[in-house]
Design an enzyme around this catalytic site. Structure first.
Site, short mmCIF file in Angstrom:
data_model
loop_
_atom_site.label_atom_id
_atom_site.label_comp_id
_atom_site.label_asym_id
_atom_site.label_seq_id
_atom_site.Cartn_x
_atom_site.Cartn_y
_atom_site.Cartn_z
N GLU A 104 -30.77 -7.18 -16.15
CA GLU A 104 -30.07 -6.32 -17.11
C GLU A 104 -28.76 -5.89 -16.45
OE1 GLU A 104 -30.69 -2.38 -19.94
OE2 GLU A 104 -32.19 -2.87 -18.42
N HIS A 140 -25.70 -2.97 -23.60
CA HIS A 140 -24.69 -2.15 -22.93
C HIS A 140 -23.31 -2.72 -23.22
CE1 HIS A 140 -27.52 0.38 -20.65
NE2 HIS A 140 -28.30 -0.69 -20.72
N ALA A 196 -27.15 2.00 -26.30
CA ALA A 196 -26.10 1.47 -25.42
C ALA A 196 -25.38 0.28 -26.03
CB ALA A 196 -26.69 1.11 -24.05
N GLY A 225 -40.13 7.16 -29.86
CA GLY A 225 -39.72 8.39 -30.54
C GLY A 225 -38.61 9.11 -29.84
N ASP A 269 -39.05 -0.89 -21.60
CA ASP A 269 -37.99 -0.40 -20.71
C ASP A 269 -38.61 0.55 -19.69
OD1 ASP A 269 -35.42 -0.22 -19.72
OD2 ASP A 269 -34.73 1.25 -21.20
N LEU A 289 -30.57 9.28 -20.70
CA LEU A 289 -31.85 8.59 -20.68
C LEU A 289 -31.85 7.53 -19.59
CD1 LEU A 289 -32.67 8.07 -24.48
CD2 LEU A 289 -33.91 9.52 -22.86
#
Length: 391
Positions: free
Chosen positions: A133, A197, A222, A251, A274, A307
């Site tokens: 990633e 991203h 992102a 959520g 994730d 986050l």
């Protein structure tokens, strides 16, 4: 009975990836499924594990975005043993296949991660490949990634990323930050390319799709949002029938109402976690790039509130998809198994319970998707943990 002898697992409800088969059994020999038949048709001499109650038996979950688990972060420990710890932590929650995921880091760290994934995959069938990633991401949408790690790809990167033909390599990148030729070269080599991203425009996203990109990493998060005059990558994802998009159904990352809109598109949804080290672990915090990340009320956040991945497992994602996105259980199970298998090009060997497929399965209680047992290549988790404990 040895683990390679022909045997069966019977359940009141067997979901084979297409239909629910009541009172059926999956016949296993070695690592693969031999047949799926009515339970009452099994030979009396065959050993059978009978699952009672309302238990469901379904294809094991496949998670293409796993940063950590069992109190281990892949970036901190790019080794085969670390990957095995992460895989074992997630296996308790029905995940039978993972892509250990390296968050944007140096070229040397990427090389170490690739070697670690190759070593782990040689012995651990749960390790299906690796997910990078970054670091070819947009400074306009860094999320918790360190922008100092971001850079343009070079020849050495292309050589590294295309250097594992037998593995499943997934690369998340921002299309506007790389040449289209780079995306095409990755795709032609069998590497899966996913947008993430990114501040790519709709046109830039379409060009990347035409160059071989087939994925969208944690849709909505992102990436450039939908605008009235700039539809951006999200719109491109939802109208692309040959693309897959990951959803973190915790959520926290995306409002359920927004995800319900995404399910009306033409793209293929797949569940991802994730996940960070607290999943299957004992500690409620960890560090990333030297910053402390804390977990409170199901949120992994940096001190500034950003986050930082998620603290959710795949079984919980399935449950939330049914409860919050109003999706039938069978469809949610496909999002967790069949769709990611197809995305990785493994749809003929994983993601279904059918003859010739690998015996990757999960047994669970359907109301809360409470996992009772998991099998990888025919080996139940209980047996795998015993073998691990004895060395």
């Amino acid at each position: 009975m040895t683990k390679n002898a022909r045997h069966a697992v019977a359940a009141p409800n067997v979901f084979d990836g297409v239909a629910v088969l009541p009172e059926h059994a999956v016949v296993i020999e070695g690592a693969h499924i031999v047949d799926v038949v009515p339970a009452d048709s099994l030979p009396s001499s065959m050993p059978v594990l009978e699952l009672g109650g309302d238990t469901w038996l379904a294809p094991g979950f496949i998670d293409v975005q796993v940063n950590g688990g069992g109190d281990v972060l892949f970036n901190d420990a790019p080794s085969a043993s670390a990957i095995n710890t992460i895989a074992a932590a997630h296996r308790r929650y029905g995940t039978t296949g993972i892509l250990p995921t390296l968050i944007s880091d140096t070229h040397d760290k990427m090389c170490a991660a690739m070697l670690a994934a190759q070593a782990a995959a040689a012995d651990n069938p749960s390790v299906l490949g690796i997910h990078f990633e970054g670091p070819f991401l947009s400074p306009g949408k860094p999320g918790v990634h360190n922008p100092q790690m971001f850079r343009k790809p070079d020849a050495a990167d292309l050589e590294l990323l295309t250097g594992w033909p037998a593995g499943n390599v997934l690369v998340t990148l921002a299309p506007e930050q790389v040449p289209l030729e780079f995306i095409a070269a990755l795709s032609q080599a069998g590497v899966r390319v996913s947008l993430g991203h990114s501040m790519a425009t709709y046109d830039e996203t379409q060009a990347a799709l035409q160059s071989g990109m087939t994925g969208f990493t944690h849709l909505f998060n992102a990436m450039r949002p939908i605008g009235s005059r700039e539809p951006g990558p999200i719109t491109a994802a939802l109208e692309a029938p040959a693309a897959w998009f990951g959803m973190i159904v915790d959520g926290v990352h995306v409002n359920p109402e927004v995800l319900r809109i995404a399910l009306r598109g033409y793209g293929h949804p797949m569940l991802v976690t994730d996940a960070m080290p607290p999943v299957g672990g004992k500690r409620g915090s960890f560090t990333l790039y030297g910053n402390e990340i804390t977990v409170r009320d199901g949120r992994c956040t940096r001190e500034d509130g950003t986050l930082a991945g998620a603290a959710i497992d795949m079984a919980s994602c399935v449950r939330n998809t049914v409860r919050d996105l109003h999706v039938p259980l069978t469809k949610a199970l496909c999002f967790a198994s069949t769709e990611p298998a197809e995305f990785l090009g493994l749809g003929t060997v994983l993601g279904r319970l059918a003859p010739g497929f690998r015996a990757d399965m999960v047994a669970f209680e359907p109301f809360d998707v409470d996992v009772l047992e998991t099998w990888v290549a025919g080996v139940p988790n209980e047996m795998a943990e015993q073998e691990s404990a004895t060395g």
